[in-house]
Write a protein that holds these residues in place. Structure first.
Motif, PDB file in Angstrom:
ATOM      1  N   ASN A  86       0.824  -1.233   0.056  1.00  0.00           N
ATOM      2  CA  ASN A  86      -0.008   0.028  -0.027  1.00  0.00           C
ATOM      3  C   ASN A  86       0.860   1.227  -0.055  1.00  0.00           C
ATOM      4  O   ASN A  86       0.525   2.122  -0.686  1.00  0.00           O
ATOM      5  CB  ASN A  86      -0.862  -0.069   1.220  1.00  0.00           C
ATOM      6  N   LYS A  87       1.900   1.144   0.777  1.00  0.00           N
ATOM      7  CA  LYS A  87       2.923   2.323   0.729  1.00  0.00           C
ATOM      8  C   LYS A  87       3.521   2.810  -0.465  1.00  0.00           C
ATOM      9  O   LYS A  87       3.841   3.648  -1.071  1.00  0.00           O
ATOM     10  CB  LYS A  87       3.854   2.172   1.907  1.00  0.00           C
ATOM     11  N   LEU A  88       3.948   1.630  -1.024  1.00  0.00           N
ATOM     12  CA  LEU A  88       4.558   1.797  -2.520  1.00  0.00           C
ATOM     13  C   LEU A  88       3.616   2.349  -3.292  1.00  0.00           C
ATOM     14  O   LEU A  88       3.761   2.938  -4.156  1.00  0.00           O
ATOM     15  CB  LEU A  88       4.964   0.521  -3.029  1.00  0.00           C
ATOM     16  N   GLN A  89       2.379   1.709  -3.282  1.00  0.00           N
ATOM     17  CA  GLN A  89       1.268   2.094  -4.254  1.00  0.00           C
ATOM     18  C   GLN A  89       1.050   3.605  -4.307  1.00  0.00           C
ATOM     19  O   GLN A  89       0.854   4.434  -5.267  1.00  0.00           O
ATOM     20  CB  GLN A  89       0.050   1.240  -4.095  1.00  0.00           C
ATOM     21  N   SER A  90       0.707   4.147  -2.983  1.00  0.00           N
ATOM     22  CA  SER A  90       0.403   5.593  -2.580  1.00  0.00           C
ATOM     23  C   SER A  90       1.461   6.403  -3.025  1.00  0.00           C
ATOM     24  O   SER A  90       1.381   7.620  -3.744  1.00  0.00           O
ATOM     25  CB  SER A  90       0.294   5.760  -1.005  1.00  0.00           C
ATOM     26  N   GLN A  91       2.940   5.910  -2.985  1.00  0.00           N
ATOM     27  CA  GLN A  91       4.033   6.578  -3.348  1.00  0.00           C
ATOM     28  C   GLN A  91       3.934   6.935  -4.801  1.00  0.00           C
ATOM     29  O   GLN A  91       4.430   7.768  -5.449  1.00  0.00           O
ATOM     30  CB  GLN A  91       5.407   6.172  -2.946  1.00  0.00           C
ATOM     31  N   SER A 149       1.398   6.662  -6.673  1.00  0.00           N
ATOM     32  CA  SER A 149       0.404   7.438  -7.323  1.00  0.00           C
ATOM     33  C   SER A 149       0.739   9.095  -7.037  1.00  0.00           C
ATOM     34  O   SER A 149       0.232   9.942  -7.992  1.00  0.00           O
ATOM     35  CB  SER A 149      -0.984   7.269  -6.668  1.00  0.00           C
ATOM     36  N   SER A 150       1.390   9.300  -5.982  1.00  0.00           N
ATOM     37  CA  SER A 150       1.616  10.774  -5.583  1.00  0.00           C
ATOM     38  C   SER A 150       2.675  11.051  -6.547  1.00  0.00           C
ATOM     39  O   SER A 150       2.768  12.249  -7.145  1.00  0.00           O
ATOM     40  CB  SER A 150       2.017  10.888  -4.104  1.00  0.00           C
ATOM     41  N   LEU A 151       3.657  10.288  -7.108  1.00  0.00           N
ATOM     42  CA  LEU A 151       4.629  10.620  -8.181  1.00  0.00           C
ATOM     43  C   LEU A 151       4.026  10.736  -9.253  1.00  0.00           C
ATOM     44  O   LEU A 151       4.375  11.932  -9.989  1.00  0.00           O
ATOM     45  CB  LEU A 151       5.729   9.646  -8.252  1.00  0.00           C
ATOM     46  N   SER A 152       3.024  10.193  -9.704  1.00  0.00           N
ATOM     47  CA  SER A 152       2.437  10.332 -11.067  1.00  0.00           C
ATOM     48  C   SER A 152       1.548  11.622 -10.889  1.00  0.00           C
ATOM     49  O   SER A 152       1.527  12.205 -11.989  1.00  0.00           O
ATOM     50  CB  SER A 152       1.762   9.123 -11.208  1.00  0.00           C
ATOM     51  N   ILE A 153       0.778  12.040  -9.806  1.00  0.00           N
ATOM     52  CA  ILE A 153       0.091  13.119  -9.826  1.00  0.00           C
ATOM     53  C   ILE A 153       1.162  14.332  -9.971  1.00  0.00           C
ATOM     54  O   ILE A 153       0.781  15.270 -10.555  1.00  0.00           O
ATOM     55  CB  ILE A 153      -0.889  13.172  -8.493  1.00  0.00           C
ATOM     56  N   GLY A 154       2.264  14.430  -9.091  1.00  0.00           N
ATOM     57  CA  GLY A 154       3.003  15.336  -8.875  1.00  0.00           C
ATOM     58  C   GLY A 154       3.859  15.637 -10.600  1.00  0.00           C
ATOM     59  O   GLY A 154       3.875  16.751 -11.055  1.00  0.00           O
ATOM     60  N   ALA A 155       4.083  14.426 -11.225  1.00  0.00           N
ATOM     61  CA  ALA A 155       4.662  14.658 -12.717  1.00  0.00           C
ATOM     62  C   ALA A 155       3.377  15.076 -13.344  1.00  0.00           C
ATOM     63  O   ALA A 155       3.896  16.029 -14.227  1.00  0.00           O
ATOM     64  CB  ALA A 155       5.059  13.381 -13.140  1.00  0.00           C
TER      65      ALA A 155
END
Length: 67
Positions: free
Chosen positions: A46-51, A53-59
């Motif tokens: 879950n932690k990897l998945q949230s990281q 998704s936040s990286l893709s949103i930031g990009a």
């Protein structure tokens, strides 16, 4: 002589009970270890998945701000 044989039987009985208690304790310990390992694996996923998704949103927000 009878006292010696009863002590021997009692010793055998006590060691059998001790072995049984240790086996049950080990099974509880092993079960808790498996349970916590599964929980830690799901938490890690879950932690990897949230990281990600936040990286893709930031990009995607950086790409929009550059345009």
């Amino acid at each position: 002589m009878t006292n010696a044989t009863t002590m021997r039987r009692r010793h055998r009985f006590n060691s059998r009970i001790a072995r049984t208690v240790l086996l049950i304790s080990f099974l509880f310990f092993f079960g808790r270890f498996v349970y916590s390992a599964i929980g830690a694996w799901y938490h890690h996923q879950n932690k990897l998945q949230s990281q990600q998704s936040s990286l893709s949103i930031g990009a995607s927000s950086q790409q929009q701000s550059q345009q």
